[in-house]
Design a protein around this motif. Structure first.
Motif, PDB file in Angstrom:
ATOM      1  N   THR A 294      20.447 -21.650 -82.680  1.00  0.00           N
ATOM      2  CA  THR A 294      21.276 -22.853 -82.774  1.00  0.00           C
ATOM      3  C   THR A 294      21.777 -23.046 -84.199  1.00  0.00           C
ATOM      4  O   THR A 294      21.192 -22.530 -85.163  1.00  0.00           O
ATOM      5  N   PHE A 295      22.862 -23.814 -84.311  1.00  0.00           N
ATOM      6  CA  PHE A 295      23.415 -24.152 -85.627  1.00  0.00           C
ATOM      7  C   PHE A 295      23.755 -25.628 -85.662  1.00  0.00           C
ATOM      8  O   PHE A 295      24.321 -26.170 -84.718  1.00  0.00           O
TER       9      PHE A 295
ATOM     10  N   THR B  66      30.137 -19.362 -85.862  1.00  0.00           N
ATOM     11  CA  THR B  66      30.538 -18.207 -85.049  1.00  0.00           C
ATOM     12  C   THR B  66      29.458 -17.130 -85.073  1.00  0.00           C
ATOM     13  O   THR B  66      29.127 -16.541 -84.039  1.00  0.00           O
ATOM     14  N   HIS B  67      28.901 -16.864 -86.254  1.00  0.00           N
ATOM     15  CA  HIS B  67      27.857 -15.843 -86.369  1.00  0.00           C
ATOM     16  C   HIS B  67      26.650 -16.202 -85.508  1.00  0.00           C
ATOM     17  O   HIS B  67      26.099 -15.352 -84.803  1.00  0.00           O
TER      18      HIS B  67
ATOM     19  N   ALA C 171      36.272 -13.869 -92.876  1.00  0.00           N
ATOM     20  CA  ALA C 171      36.165 -15.122 -92.126  1.00  0.00           C
ATOM     21  C   ALA C 171      35.880 -16.305 -93.050  1.00  0.00           C
ATOM     22  O   ALA C 171      36.267 -17.435 -92.752  1.00  0.00           O
ATOM     23  N   LEU C 172      35.205 -16.054 -94.193  1.00  0.00           N
ATOM     24  CA  LEU C 172      34.934 -17.143 -95.121  1.00  0.00           C
ATOM     25  C   LEU C 172      36.224 -17.737 -95.661  1.00  0.00           C
ATOM     26  O   LEU C 172      36.390 -18.954 -95.723  1.00  0.00           O
ATOM     27  N   ASP C 173      37.144 -16.882 -96.057  1.00  0.00           N
ATOM     28  CA  ASP C 173      38.414 -17.369 -96.587  1.00  0.00           C
ATOM     29  C   ASP C 173      39.255 -18.013 -95.491  1.00  0.00           C
ATOM     30  O   ASP C 173      39.966 -18.988 -95.726  1.00  0.00           O
TER      31      ASP C 173
ATOM     32  N   VAL D 200      34.289 -19.119 -78.100  1.00  0.00           N
ATOM     33  CA  VAL D 200      33.805 -19.121 -76.729  1.00  0.00           C
ATOM     34  C   VAL D 200      32.931 -20.339 -76.440  1.00  0.00           C
ATOM     35  O   VAL D 200      33.109 -21.020 -75.425  1.00  0.00           O
ATOM     36  N   ARG D 201      31.993 -20.628 -77.329  1.00  0.00           N
ATOM     37  CA  ARG D 201      31.072 -21.749 -77.078  1.00  0.00           C
ATOM     38  C   ARG D 201      31.839 -23.066 -76.995  1.00  0.00           C
ATOM     39  O   ARG D 201      31.553 -23.924 -76.154  1.00  0.00           O
TER      40      ARG D 201
END
Length: 381
Positions: A275-276, A261-262, A249-251, A25-26
Motif C-alpha cells: 500500500t501507499f 505507480t511503483h 517518471a520523476l520529472d 490501473v488502480r
C-alpha cells in the motif's frame, strides 16, 4: 429508478467521463467501482481482477471503510458466485445472495449483504474482471431483488466502457515501462561507448608514460598529465550519465505519483499486499526526490524478496520543510546491530549513503519476528 441520485444518460455520461480522466490501473478500478455504486444507488460495490492462481490480482471495494476492509482479511478467492461469473461469463441478479446454493459464506467481519447484481467485464472473449453490487437502497417487498432489469442494462453499459478504460490503462502503464526500459538501454550503450573510449585512451597513455619514465622523464611527465586529463573526462562522462539516469517518471509525474505507480505495480506482482499513503507532501529538490525513490525501491525489494511479509506499507509525509518516507513490513525482521557487525545487507549501506548524500538520515527499526521499518528523512530546500 426513483431511488437513484441521478439517472439516465446524464448519470452514465458522468461515470464514463470520470473513468476517462484516469490512466493508472488502480485509479481506473476505483473510479469504475465508485461510479457503479453511485449510478445504481447500492450500498456496496466491488471489482475483482482475476489472477492465474484461483485468486484476485486486484480487488477494489466501495462502501466499505478502511478499518472494515482490514478486518475482513486477505483478498477473496474465486469461489461461489464470483467463480460462476468469471467461469460462465454471465450476469447474476439475486434477491438474496446468501440463499444461493453456490454461496459459501463470508469472513466474520464482512458486511451483511442481501440482494446482488454482478456481471463479468470482458475484453473480447477474455474475462478481465467481475463487477458486482449489493444492497440496493430501495423498498424490497416480499424479499424481492431491488436491482431491476434496467439496472442490469445500465451496469452492462458501464462494464463495456470499463473494459475499454481498463485495457487503455494497462496499455499506458506497459507503454511507459517500455519507454523507461528503452531509455535505460540507450543510456547504457552511450555510457559504454563514451567511457570505454576514455578508459582505452587512459590505459594507452599510462603505458606510454611507464615506457618513458626512465629514458625521457619530461615526456613521461607530459603523458602522466594527459592521464589526469583523461581520468577527469571519464569522471565527467560518468557523472553526466548518472544525472541522465534520473527516473523519467520523476520529472514527468513527480515523486508522489511515481511512488504510487511503483507500489501499484508491486502490489499486482506479489502475493503480499503493498500500500501507499501520503500526507501534506510538496515538491522537494530533485536530488532529494531521487534519493527517496531509490531508498523506497531498495526497501521494498528487501521486504518483498527476503522478509516473508504479507503486508508492506509505504508512507510519504511532510515533516517541516522536508519529508519523511517509511517502508514498514510485517515480516520476520532481523537484528540491525548483528547485520552491521557481520557486514551483510549492503542494501542498507547503499540506502544510508543515499540519505547522507542529500543531507538526510536513515533509521532502521527491526527485531526478529517483529517486522522492519526503514525510515528516511530529508530536509527539503
Amino acid at each position: 429508478m426513483s431511488h437513484r441520485p441521478s439517472s439516465g444518460l446524464a448519470a452514465v455520461s458522468t461515470a464514463l467521463l470520470a473513468m476517462s480522466r484516469h490512466l493508472e490501473v488502480r485509479d481506473v478500478l476505483k473510479t469504475i467501482v465508485a461510479s457503479a455504486r453511485e449510478l445504481l444507488d447500492a450500498e456496496y460495490a466491488a471489482l475483482g481482477v482475476p489472477d492465474d492462481h484461483g485468486g484476485f490480482a486486484q480487488f477494489v471495494v466501495d462502501g466499505v471503510s478502511d478499518a472494515q476492509w482490514k478486518a475482513i482479511g486477505p483478498l477473496p478467492r474465486q469461489h461461489g458466485i464470483l467463480a460462476a461469473m468469471l467461469r460462465d461469463a454471465r450476469t447474476e441478479r439475486l434477491a438474496d445472495v446468501r440463499k444461493d446454493p453456490r454461496f459459501e459464506g463470508w469472513p466474520s467481519a464482512h458486511p451483511d449483504m442481501s440482494d446482488f447484481l454482478g456481471l463479468p467485464i470482458r475484453d473480447g472473449d477474455e474475462v478481465i474482471g467481475a463487477l458486482f453490487l449489493a444492497n440496493k437502497r430501495c423498498p424490497k417487498p416480499d424479499g424481492s431483488c431491488g436491482f431491476t432489469a434496467e439496472d442490469e442494462e445500465l451496469l452492462s453499459i458501464l462494464a463495456q466502457h470499463a473494459a475499454i478504460a481498463l485495457t487503455n490503462a494497462r496499455l499506458y502503464e506497459r507503454s511507459r515501462e517500455l519507454t523507461i526500459a528503452e531509455e535505460r538501454s540507450r543510456l547504457a550503450h552511450e555510457l559504454h561507448d563514451a567511457v570505454s573510449q576514455k578508459l582505452f585512451s587512459l590505459r594507452l597513455t599510462a603505458q606510454a608514460a611507464a615506457a618513458l619514465v626512465d629514458r625521457d622523464p619530461s615526456r613521461a611527465k607530459g603523458e602522466l598529465q594527459q592521464v589526469a586529463v583523461l581520468a577527469a573526462e571519464a569522471a565527467d562522462e560518468l557523472r553526466a550519465a548518472v544525472v541522465e539516469l534520473r527516473p523519467a517518471a520523476l520529472d514527468e509525474d513527480g515523486l508522489v505519483n511515481t511512488l504510487r505507480t511503483h507500489v501499484q505495480v508491486l502490489d499486482r506482482a506479489h502475493s503480499a499486499k503493498v500500500t501507499f499513503d501520503t500526507c501534506g507532501t510538496r515538491a522537494l529538490p530533485a536530488a532529494q526526490e531521487e534519493a527517496l525513490l531509490r531508498v523506497a525501491q531498495e526497501a521494498l525489494h528487501n521486504a518483498l524478496r527476503h522478509s516473508g511479509a504479507d503486508q508492506v506499507d509505504v508512507v510519504l509525509a511532510r515533516r517541516g520543510p522536508g519529508a519523511v518516507l517509511s517502508v514498514t513490513d510485517n515480516g520476520k525482521g532481523f537484528e540491525p546491530r548483528s547485520v552491521r557487525r557481520a557486514g551483510r545487507h549492503l542494501g542498507l549501506v547503499s540506502m544510508r549513503d543515499r540519505a547522507g548524500g542529500v543531507g538526510g538520515k536513515l533509521t532502521v527499526q527491526s527485531a526478529p519476528g517483529k517486522g522492519t521499518t526503514i525510515e528516511m528523512e530529508v530536509p527539503g530546500g
